[in-house]
Scaffold this motif. Structure first.
Motif, PDB file in Angstrom:
ATOM      1  N   ALA A  54     -69.603 -32.306 -24.186  1.00 16.65           N
ATOM      2  CA  ALA A  54     -70.243 -33.323 -23.253  1.00 16.65           C
ATOM      3  C   ALA A  54     -69.334 -33.196 -21.834  1.00 16.65           C
ATOM      4  O   ALA A  54     -70.147 -33.125 -20.756  1.00 16.65           O
ATOM      5  N   ILE A  55     -68.190 -32.806 -21.764  1.00 18.90           N
ATOM      6  CA  ILE A  55     -67.651 -32.679 -20.643  1.00 18.90           C
ATOM      7  C   ILE A  55     -68.203 -31.527 -19.945  1.00 18.90           C
ATOM      8  O   ILE A  55     -68.372 -31.464 -18.536  1.00 18.90           O
ATOM      9  N   GLU A 100     -66.858 -42.572 -12.350  1.00 22.96           N
ATOM     10  CA  GLU A 100     -67.649 -43.457 -13.000  1.00 22.96           C
ATOM     11  C   GLU A 100     -68.634 -43.149 -13.777  1.00 22.96           C
ATOM     12  O   GLU A 100     -69.005 -43.261 -15.092  1.00 22.96           O
ATOM     13  N   GLU A 101     -69.422 -42.233 -13.146  1.00 23.54           N
ATOM     14  CA  GLU A 101     -70.816 -41.480 -13.741  1.00 23.54           C
ATOM     15  C   GLU A 101     -70.363 -40.781 -15.070  1.00 23.54           C
ATOM     16  O   GLU A 101     -70.977 -40.670 -16.011  1.00 23.54           O
ATOM     17  N   PHE A 102     -69.139 -40.084 -14.671  1.00 16.04           N
ATOM     18  CA  PHE A 102     -68.687 -39.073 -15.773  1.00 16.04           C
ATOM     19  C   PHE A 102     -68.271 -39.633 -16.950  1.00 16.04           C
ATOM     20  O   PHE A 102     -68.754 -39.381 -18.019  1.00 16.04           O
ATOM     21  N   LEU A 103     -67.461 -40.701 -17.084  1.00 15.52           N
ATOM     22  CA  LEU A 103     -67.123 -41.496 -18.180  1.00 15.52           C
ATOM     23  C   LEU A 103     -68.216 -42.201 -18.734  1.00 15.52           C
ATOM     24  O   LEU A 103     -68.368 -41.910 -20.215  1.00 15.52           O
ATOM     25  N   LYS A 104     -69.274 -42.569 -18.255  1.00 15.81           N
ATOM     26  CA  LYS A 104     -70.153 -43.235 -18.809  1.00 15.81           C
ATOM     27  C   LYS A 104     -71.245 -42.115 -19.351  1.00 15.81           C
ATOM     28  O   LYS A 104     -71.666 -42.422 -20.369  1.00 15.81           O
ATOM     29  N   TYR A 105     -71.099 -41.050 -18.670  1.00 15.42           N
ATOM     30  CA  TYR A 105     -71.837 -39.834 -19.496  1.00 15.42           C
ATOM     31  C   TYR A 105     -71.222 -39.538 -20.586  1.00 15.42           C
ATOM     32  O   TYR A 105     -71.940 -39.320 -21.959  1.00 15.42           O
ATOM     33  N   ILE A 106     -69.768 -39.351 -20.696  1.00 11.44           N
ATOM     34  CA  ILE A 106     -69.605 -39.150 -22.100  1.00 11.44           C
ATOM     35  C   ILE A 106     -69.494 -40.109 -23.213  1.00 11.44           C
ATOM     36  O   ILE A 106     -69.815 -39.859 -24.279  1.00 11.44           O
ATOM     37  N   SER A 119     -71.878 -42.090 -23.393  1.00  9.43           N
ATOM     38  CA  SER A 119     -73.279 -42.237 -23.866  1.00  9.43           C
ATOM     39  C   SER A 119     -73.457 -40.827 -24.755  1.00  9.43           C
ATOM     40  O   SER A 119     -74.327 -41.038 -25.746  1.00  9.43           O
ATOM     41  N   TYR A 120     -73.006 -39.777 -24.377  1.00  5.74           N
ATOM     42  CA  TYR A 120     -73.195 -38.673 -25.447  1.00  5.74           C
ATOM     43  C   TYR A 120     -72.677 -38.939 -26.691  1.00  5.74           C
ATOM     44  O   TYR A 120     -73.314 -38.562 -27.669  1.00  5.74           O
ATOM     45  N   VAL A 121     -71.501 -39.298 -26.837  1.00  4.73           N
ATOM     46  CA  VAL A 121     -70.801 -39.570 -27.954  1.00  4.73           C
ATOM     47  C   VAL A 121     -71.676 -40.715 -29.011  1.00  4.73           C
ATOM     48  O   VAL A 121     -71.952 -40.480 -30.087  1.00  4.73           O
ATOM     49  N   GLU A 173     -74.795 -40.972 -28.730  1.00  9.66           N
ATOM     50  CA  GLU A 173     -75.968 -40.364 -29.046  1.00  9.66           C
ATOM     51  C   GLU A 173     -75.645 -39.495 -30.165  1.00  9.66           C
ATOM     52  O   GLU A 173     -76.452 -39.249 -31.238  1.00  9.66           O
ATOM     53  N   HIS A 174     -74.748 -38.617 -30.135  1.00  9.75           N
ATOM     54  CA  HIS A 174     -74.397 -37.247 -31.093  1.00  9.75           C
ATOM     55  C   HIS A 174     -73.507 -37.700 -32.178  1.00  9.75           C
ATOM     56  O   HIS A 174     -73.495 -36.802 -32.971  1.00  9.75           O
ATOM     57  N   CYS A 175     -72.812 -38.832 -32.233  1.00  9.73           N
ATOM     58  CA  CYS A 175     -71.910 -38.970 -33.132  1.00  9.73           C
ATOM     59  C   CYS A 175     -71.959 -40.128 -33.783  1.00  9.73           C
ATOM     60  O   CYS A 175     -70.918 -41.158 -34.166  1.00  9.73           O
ATOM     61  N   GLY A 176     -73.202 -40.793 -34.135  1.00 10.09           N
ATOM     62  CA  GLY A 176     -73.464 -41.782 -34.683  1.00 10.09           C
ATOM     63  C   GLY A 176     -72.773 -42.319 -35.964  1.00 10.09           C
ATOM     64  O   GLY A 176     -72.101 -43.334 -36.159  1.00 10.09           O
ATOM     65  N   ASP A 177     -73.034 -41.180 -37.142  1.00 14.00           N
ATOM     66  CA  ASP A 177     -72.370 -41.720 -38.294  1.00 14.00           C
ATOM     67  C   ASP A 177     -70.567 -41.884 -37.874  1.00 14.00           C
ATOM     68  O   ASP A 177     -69.820 -42.669 -38.675  1.00 14.00           O
ATOM     69  N   ASP A 178     -69.943 -40.908 -37.222  1.00 17.15           N
ATOM     70  CA  ASP A 178     -68.572 -41.173 -37.033  1.00 17.15           C
ATOM     71  C   ASP A 178     -68.176 -42.470 -36.251  1.00 17.15           C
ATOM     72  O   ASP A 178     -67.368 -43.136 -36.464  1.00 17.15           O
ATOM     73  N   MET A 179     -69.046 -42.651 -35.361  1.00 13.55           N
ATOM     74  CA  MET A 179     -68.608 -43.779 -34.403  1.00 13.55           C
ATOM     75  C   MET A 179     -68.959 -45.174 -35.261  1.00 13.55           C
ATOM     76  O   MET A 179     -67.983 -45.913 -35.113  1.00 13.55           O
TER      77      MET A 179
END
Ligand code: 4AD
Ligand code: MG
Length: 461
Positions: A143-144, A262-268, A270-272, A274-280
């Protein structure tokens, strides 16, 4: 190469054709001639359930040899599962044991403390928690890169061995090939002219200075690499080797720098989500209740922006009992950072304009001559995760600051030249990668979000 992992298989439709699954046995339950095997291969936090019946050739012998932790290749048919929480299961037609795990294998089905698991860091990735941390860490790295690549930032590989101390804090690990038992001396001091590089060398604490040279040629750049600090702080937030992401932007002031952070942190975040649902969901349930809702609400809010001076006023009127008293000019401790984010604002906070004495030499001086254009991003639970600033672009002022810090301007001649030839306002920041993983997952100790932590007296593996 096709996807063959359990993550993929769990999403497949039941099918006629047999398939083979490889992985490690997490648990075995057998009763009355039927065995339920939970297999995990690390592609997902979820296990695949395999069901073997006594009619399987060699059943009794195989079941005797199968223990928690052994590795297997299991063939069978994917069928709809009547059990809750899984759409499919594997009806076994063949089992091959690849590697046995005798009963002295430590990771039996019981909970171990994270402290203990640190002592077996070579096996801990096989646990739910450490598998999930590794997958989230990988997704966050991706994501970064995506965030910056989508915005035309150029990835720069800054050196790991360096001759300059970016933060000027003297917390560097030395790199030398001089024989330590008999160091050659000149005037009673180590004679570095005989050392490998002909001068004193260290592991970098930050790629920023070299990053700036590329920003002043390519406009927007970022680094993402390991950094090293010989800080003797035995805390849950410090490592001797950690990874840092450092964007640097030319034609940029502190306000734009804050917007990007701020935009960068929010992007990461959101990405996690969206993409790491089970782990989260796992972290949310077992490690830090509410972490998903918390991230979702942060993504929707504006970070609070306040000056150091305003923050100190808040802290001075606080009813809290701080271990370290605060007054204007003192560096903030994590107890203060936590108080601001958790009690006062209930949000991530960007603190700006710190006293010149407590920040690095390269930060741009404000007109008051007392504060510098610094920004720290603080989050609840952890405190600082980002440190950044607008950089001093005035050659003479920068040179004076270098001297003020007891550093030798000769070591920074190339850095100073950036201010002499085509200098521009520029700014950047550094995000501690492990700190942001801690924040997202809720893991308490930074040593548990990096595969092999390096810290004081810690160098097994
Ligand atoms: O605030 P720091 O020291 O800033 C810099 O290094 C600047 N050169 C960055 C820049 O402007 N390009 O460190 C940046 C971040 C901190 O906010 C923290 O998240 C993390 O790096 N960090 C550490 N993480 C783990 N262990 C340590 N010992 C850390 N020290 C800093
Ligand atoms: Mg800092």
């Amino acid at each position: 190469m096709e996807k063959t992992g359990i993550k993929h298989i769990l999403q497949m439709e039941p099918q006629e054709q047999e398939l083979t699954v490889q992985g490690w046995i997490r648990t075995k339950r057998d009763s009355k001639g039927i065995a339920f095997l939970e297999i995990n291969d690390g592609t997902s936090i979820k296990n695949l359930q395999a069901i073997a019946e006594q009619t399987l050739p060699g059943y009794d012998d195989i079941m005797k040899r199968i223990n928690t932790g052994c590795s297997v290749a299991i063939t069978g048919n994917l069928i709809p599962s009547p059990a809750k929480g899984q759409a499919v299961e594997l009806k076994v037609t063949g089992i091959e044991i690849l590697g046995e795990a005798p009963p002295d294998y430590v990771l039996q089905k019981k909970r171990h403390s994270f402290e203990f698991l640190r002592e077996i860091a070579h096996l801990r990735p096989r646990t739910n928690t450490f598998g999930a941390v590794a997958r989230v860490r990988s997704a966050m790295s991706y994501a970064i890169h995506s965030f910056f690549q989508e915005r035309d930032f150029v990835y720069i590989h800054t050196p790991i061995i360096t001759g300059s101390d970016c933060e000027g804090a003297g917390e560097m690990f030395q790199v030398t090939t001089l024989p330590l038992e008999q160091v050659p001396l000149a005037d009673g001091k180590p004679d570095y002219s005989q050392d490998f590089f002909g001068k004193k060398a260290s592991l970098t604490v930050s790629g920023q200075l070299e990053g700036e040279t590329y920003a002043l040629a390519l406009k927007n750049i970022y680094t993402f690499g390991p950094t090293f600090r010989a800080e003797n702080s035995n805390t849950s937030r410090h490592l001797a080797e950690f990874w840092m992401i450092e964007p640097e932007m030319a034609f940029c002031d502190l306000n734009l720098n804050m917007d990007v952070a701020e935009e960068f942190l929010k992007y990461i975040f959101s990405y996690v989500l969206e993409h790491c649902g089970d782990d989260m969901e796992f972290f949310d349930r077992w490690i830090n209740k509410g972490t998903i809702a918390n991230l979702e609400s942060i993504i929707k809010s504006d970070f609070k922006r306040v000056t150091y001076t305003e923050a100190v006023e808040e802290l001075m009127k606080a009813k809290a009992d701080f271990e370290f008293p605060v007054k204007w000019g003192t560096d903030l401790q994590s107890e203060h950072e936590k108080y601001l984010t958790e009690e006062v604002y209930g949000l991530p906070v960007i603190l700006t304009d710190y006293p010149r004495e407590i920040k690095a030499f390269y930060m741009k001086m404000n007109d008051d001559n007392k504060t510098v254009r610094a920004m720290d991003v603080l989050v609840p639970r952890l405190g600082e995760i980002i440190g950044g600033s607008q950089r001093e672009d005035d050659h003479d002022r920068l040179e004076a600051r270098i001297k003020e810090f007891g550093l030798d301007p000769a070591d920074y001649w190339w850095y100073l030249e950036l201010r002499k030839f085509g200098g521009v306002p520029h700014a950047g920041f550094g995000l501690g990668f492990e700190r942001v993983i801690q924040f997202v997952t809720g893991m308490k100790n930074i040593r548990d979000v990096i595969p092999y932590p390096r810290a004081v007296n810690t160098l097994e593996f």
